[in-house]
Scaffold this motif. Structure first.
Motif, PDB file in Angstrom:
ATOM      1  N   GLN A  85       1.803   7.809   7.431  1.00 50.19           N
ATOM      2  CA  GLN A  85       0.721   7.847   6.449  1.00 50.19           C
ATOM      3  C   GLN A  85       1.176   8.444   5.126  1.00 50.19           C
ATOM      4  O   GLN A  85       0.545   8.220   4.095  1.00 50.19           O
ATOM      5  CB  GLN A  85      -0.469   8.633   6.996  1.00 50.19           C
ATOM      6  N   ARG A  86       2.269   9.178   5.144  1.00 52.50           N
ATOM      7  CA  ARG A  86       2.774   9.732   3.887  1.00 52.50           C
ATOM      8  C   ARG A  86       3.390   8.645   3.006  1.00 52.50           C
ATOM      9  O   ARG A  86       3.598   8.859   1.817  1.00 52.50           O
ATOM     10  CB  ARG A  86       3.794  10.843   4.153  1.00 52.50           C
ATOM     11  N   THR A  91       0.821  -1.222   0.000  1.00 51.63           N
ATOM     12  CA  THR A  91       0.000   0.000   0.000  1.00 51.63           C
ATOM     13  C   THR A  91       0.853   1.269   0.000  1.00 51.63           C
ATOM     14  O   THR A  91       0.524   2.236   0.677  1.00 51.63           O
ATOM     15  CB  THR A  91      -0.994   0.023   1.174  1.00 51.63           C
ATOM     16  N   THR A 146       2.132   4.779  -0.921  1.00 49.64           N
ATOM     17  CA  THR A 146       1.501   5.963  -1.489  1.00 49.64           C
ATOM     18  C   THR A 146       2.200   6.336  -2.798  1.00 49.64           C
ATOM     19  O   THR A 146       3.307   5.842  -3.079  1.00 49.64           O
ATOM     20  CB  THR A 146       1.603   7.140  -0.517  1.00 49.64           C
ATOM     21  N   THR A 198      -0.823   3.734   2.712  1.00 49.72           N
ATOM     22  CA  THR A 198      -2.242   3.998   2.941  1.00 49.72           C
ATOM     23  C   THR A 198      -2.835   3.028   3.946  1.00 49.72           C
ATOM     24  O   THR A 198      -3.856   3.306   4.562  1.00 49.72           O
ATOM     25  CB  THR A 198      -3.034   3.885   1.619  1.00 49.72           C
ATOM     26  N   ASN A 199      -2.177   1.880   4.130  1.00 46.27           N
ATOM     27  CA  ASN A 199      -2.619   0.894   5.120  1.00 46.27           C
ATOM     28  C   ASN A 199      -1.391   0.179   5.691  1.00 46.27           C
ATOM     29  O   ASN A 199      -1.061  -0.942   5.300  1.00 46.27           O
ATOM     30  CB  ASN A 199      -3.580  -0.118   4.500  1.00 46.27           C
ATOM     31  N   ARG A 200      -0.710   0.845   6.597  1.00 47.69           N
ATOM     32  CA  ARG A 200       0.536   0.301   7.155  1.00 47.69           C
ATOM     33  C   ARG A 200       0.309  -1.024   7.869  1.00 47.69           C
ATOM     34  O   ARG A 200       1.210  -1.880   7.934  1.00 47.69           O
ATOM     35  CB  ARG A 200       1.157   1.326   8.120  1.00 47.69           C
TER      36      ARG A 200
END
Length: 336
Positions: free
Chosen positions: A204-205, A63, A65, A208-210
């Motif tokens: 979060q940078r 996920t 970014t 999107t789904n750590r």
């Protein structure tokens, strides 16, 4: 009707003003280039680049970014066989975590070990995330890095309780004392499920789904830890059985000495015609024999259990060794 145009004379050109304007324009171009140097460099690195399907899948599965994918691809990541991996990632540059890969500083490449064993599904994903975070850390400004470093150190000092992660950072502190916080940045981001809100927001940078990345890490790490736990439990049970067998064998020796002594006494009584003493001692003697035989059987059973447990324990240990060999042709993962 015609229109009349007044042709006014132009002022003489000021050569100094023209030169100044040219210099200012040139300076502006240089400043724009300087402030956008990273973007220009990235554009050059990516203009003819098409990520291989396997690497694009890793970026998707973790996920990443758009920003993280760009940095991942700028480093032209590779999945290498065991033979090639050693050339790109010498042993002194490999990670000390549950992943196998390396990042060459200043955006000079990300190299991942190609692992096909389905039991280790996820190792490539976590490695990709880990090394991408190294590349991102490289890009942080001094001010931003100071802020991120403070968050990482505060979490390590006050809120980290996972012993495996603590041991991992300790290993880096020994092998790479100047890059410990850099390693925290990659390890915490890809392997720690629950982080303080400020750190969670920072990551979060990049994801999107750590949680998906952390789940990969937990799943294949469990392939090792579950076997290590089973081996440790078997070792404890083997120790207890060994004590039981040793005590049983020592008890048999003592009983055997008592039986031999009693037998001599009874035979001597019989030989001298003392039937009363002999007949009175026979039941007790026979009971000792029965007791002895029961103890022999108990020790034999314990020995069989011990041998069977050794076989199963060694089989699990061999499985663990086989998994380790899948990660590298020359390096086994650190035990945690």
């Amino acid at each position: 009707m015609s229109l009349r145009t007044n042709n006014l004379p132009l002022p003489p050109r000021n050569r100094r003003t023209g030169r100044t304007s040219f210099l200012l324009a040139t300076l502006a171009i240089v400043l724009v280039a300087v402030f956008n140097l990273q973007a220009i460099t990235d554009w050059l690195a990516l203009r003819n680049y098409q990520p291989p399907a396997a690497l694009a899948a890793l970026a998707e599965q973790t996920t990443m970014t758009p920003e993280a994918r760009r940095v991942f691809y700028v480093n032209h990541p590779e999945l290498n066989s065991k033979a090639a991996f050693g050339n790109f990632c010498p042993s002194d540059q490999r990670e000390k975590t549950i992943i196998l890969g390396c990042y060459h500083g200043n955006q000079h490449g990300i190299f991942l070990l190609d692992v096909s064993d389905p039991r280790l599904s996820g190792v490539e994903d976590v490695t990709a995330a880990h090394e991408m975070l190294h590349a991102e850390y490289d890009r942080l400004s001094s001010r931003e890095r100071g802020r991120v470093d403070a968050m990482l150190q505060a979490y390590f000092d006050n809120d980290l309780h996972d012993q495996r992660i603590i041991d991992t950072i300790a290993a880096y502190r020994t092998s790479e004392p100047k890059d410990v916080v850099n390693e925290m940045h990659s390890v915490f981001g890809s392997e720690v499920a629950t982080l303080p809100s400020d750190l969670a927001q920072y990551y979060q940078r990049y994801f999107t789904n750590r949680a998906a990345v952390v789940a990969y890490a937990a799943t294949y790490q469990d392939e090792f830890t579950s076997r290590q736990t089973a081996v440790a439990q078997d070792d404890r049970q083997l120790t207890a059985l060994k004590i039981q067998i040793t005590n049983g064998q020592d008890g048999l020796k003592a009983r055997q000495a008592t039986i031999t002594s009693t037998q001599k006494t009874l035979l001597a009584a019989r030989d001298r015609g003392d039937s009363t003493l002999y007949n009175a001692g026979v039941p007790g003697y026979n009971a000792m024999i029965n007791d002895y035989n029961s103890q022999v059987e108990a020790v034999r059973t314990a020995i069989e259990s011990y041998n069977a447990l050794v076989t199963s324990r060694n089989a699990i240990a061999l499985e663990e060794a086989a998994l380790a060999s899948e990660l590298s042709s020359s390096v086994t993962p650190i035990s945690h």
